[in-house]
Scaffold this active site. Sequence first.
Site, PDB file in Angstrom:
ATOM      1  N   SER A 196       8.487   5.037   8.762  1.00 44.55           N
ATOM      2  CA  SER A 196       7.568   5.153   6.730  1.00 44.55           C
ATOM      3  C   SER A 196       6.381   4.216   7.304  1.00 44.55           C
ATOM      4  O   SER A 196       6.354   3.425   8.025  1.00 44.55           O
ATOM      5  CB  SER A 196       8.489   5.102   5.346  1.00 44.55           C
ATOM      6  OG  SER A 196       7.808   6.111   5.011  1.00 44.55           O
ATOM      7  N   ASN A 197       5.715   3.805   6.234  1.00 39.39           N
ATOM      8  CA  ASN A 197       4.722   3.067   5.675  1.00 39.39           C
ATOM      9  C   ASN A 197       4.869   2.604   4.651  1.00 39.39           C
ATOM     10  O   ASN A 197       5.674   2.685   3.582  1.00 39.39           O
ATOM     11  CB  ASN A 197       3.894   3.550   6.209  1.00 39.39           C
ATOM     12  CG  ASN A 197       2.814   4.896   5.779  1.00 39.39           C
ATOM     13  OD1 ASN A 197       2.851   4.512   4.153  1.00 39.39           O
ATOM     14  ND2 ASN A 197       2.807   5.732   5.831  1.00 39.39           N
ATOM     15  N   HIS A 198       3.613   1.418   4.381  1.00 37.06           N
ATOM     16  CA  HIS A 198       3.590   0.568   3.093  1.00 37.06           C
ATOM     17  C   HIS A 198       3.676   1.558   1.858  1.00 37.06           C
ATOM     18  O   HIS A 198       3.120   0.461   0.840  1.00 37.06           O
ATOM     19  CB  HIS A 198       3.656  -1.000   3.129  1.00 37.06           C
ATOM     20  CG  HIS A 198       4.837  -1.626   3.956  1.00 37.06           C
ATOM     21  ND1 HIS A 198       6.241  -1.764   3.762  1.00 37.06           N
ATOM     22  CD2 HIS A 198       4.480  -2.345   5.157  1.00 37.06           C
ATOM     23  CE1 HIS A 198       6.377  -2.423   3.810  1.00 37.06           C
ATOM     24  NE2 HIS A 198       5.908  -2.715   5.425  1.00 37.06           N
ATOM     25  N   SER A 199       2.103   2.755   2.075  1.00 36.75           N
ATOM     26  CA  SER A 199       1.992   3.393   0.877  1.00 36.75           C
ATOM     27  C   SER A 199       2.767   3.124  -0.451  1.00 36.75           C
ATOM     28  O   SER A 199       3.814   3.566  -0.170  1.00 36.75           O
ATOM     29  CB  SER A 199       1.169   4.575   1.412  1.00 36.75           C
ATOM     30  OG  SER A 199       1.020   5.736   0.487  1.00 36.75           O
TER      31      SER A 199
ATOM     32  N   ALA B  71      -0.424   8.733   2.684  1.00 32.72           N
ATOM     33  CA  ALA B  71      -0.626   8.205   4.268  1.00 32.72           C
ATOM     34  C   ALA B  71       0.207   8.807   4.965  1.00 32.72           C
ATOM     35  O   ALA B  71       1.148   7.770   4.822  1.00 32.72           O
ATOM     36  CB  ALA B  71      -0.290   6.443   3.752  1.00 32.72           C
TER      37      ALA B  71
END
Length: 224
Positions: A29-32, A97
């Site tokens: 995943s990512n930090h959005s 994102a």
Amino acid sequence: PKSAELKGQHWIITAGPTMEAIDPVRFISNHSSGKMGYALAKAAADLGAEVTLISGPTNLAMPSGVKRVDVKSAQEMLYACRVAAADQADVFIGAAAIADFRVKDVATQKMKKQSNENEMQLTLIKNPDIIATLSSEDAAKYFIGFAAETQNVVTYAKDKLEKKGLDLIIANDVSRSDIGFNNDQNQVVVLSKDAQWTPEKASKTELAKHLVNIIQTFQTEQPK
Ligand code: C5P
């Protein structure tokens, strides 16, 4: 009293990260944070739009007056967007994102450590470009995307505007630590094919109101 400037319009907004499974207990995943998309959803709903917020996993409270659809992966997000846009939407904003890649073969059981190996490999395959796909399917009248860049912001954003079939692109410089990703403040440049707007640096809540105004102006100037 609530304003009704956007009454009768259906806006679809994606927000947050996507979560791509590796196995039943792991993911990429990512930090959005989802803050910008949620703020846009609230700003459009406050002006009377019917808003469908298609959200990856976030910790944010559901804005009132908004229909939220929760998804995890990019593929689920694309599916949910198509369902929401079964009747052509007025505005589609891609604030999510989305992971560029997903794991090719998701393990159905938890992957075990191989005690004799120091390396392991995952094969990734490209996710669909959701906003570009929906634009090519005419799922909405107007398409608005984001471009997070670290250099040549305007040039790269214009390139994306063209390639993804967008009407407006909201560009920001993510090399600056005082704005953008996971921050409450944001400063952006909004570009169309031949115009440019530079709203002042503001909280994501305030900025969202300005962005919705810019979209309204664009709708008036370029009726579809
Ligand atoms: O190509 P890039 O990820 O920089 O483009 C950002 C814009 O495209 C955002 O509006 C984002 O929501 C959208 N996007 C998408 N599907 C993807 C990747 C990005 O809709 N797979």
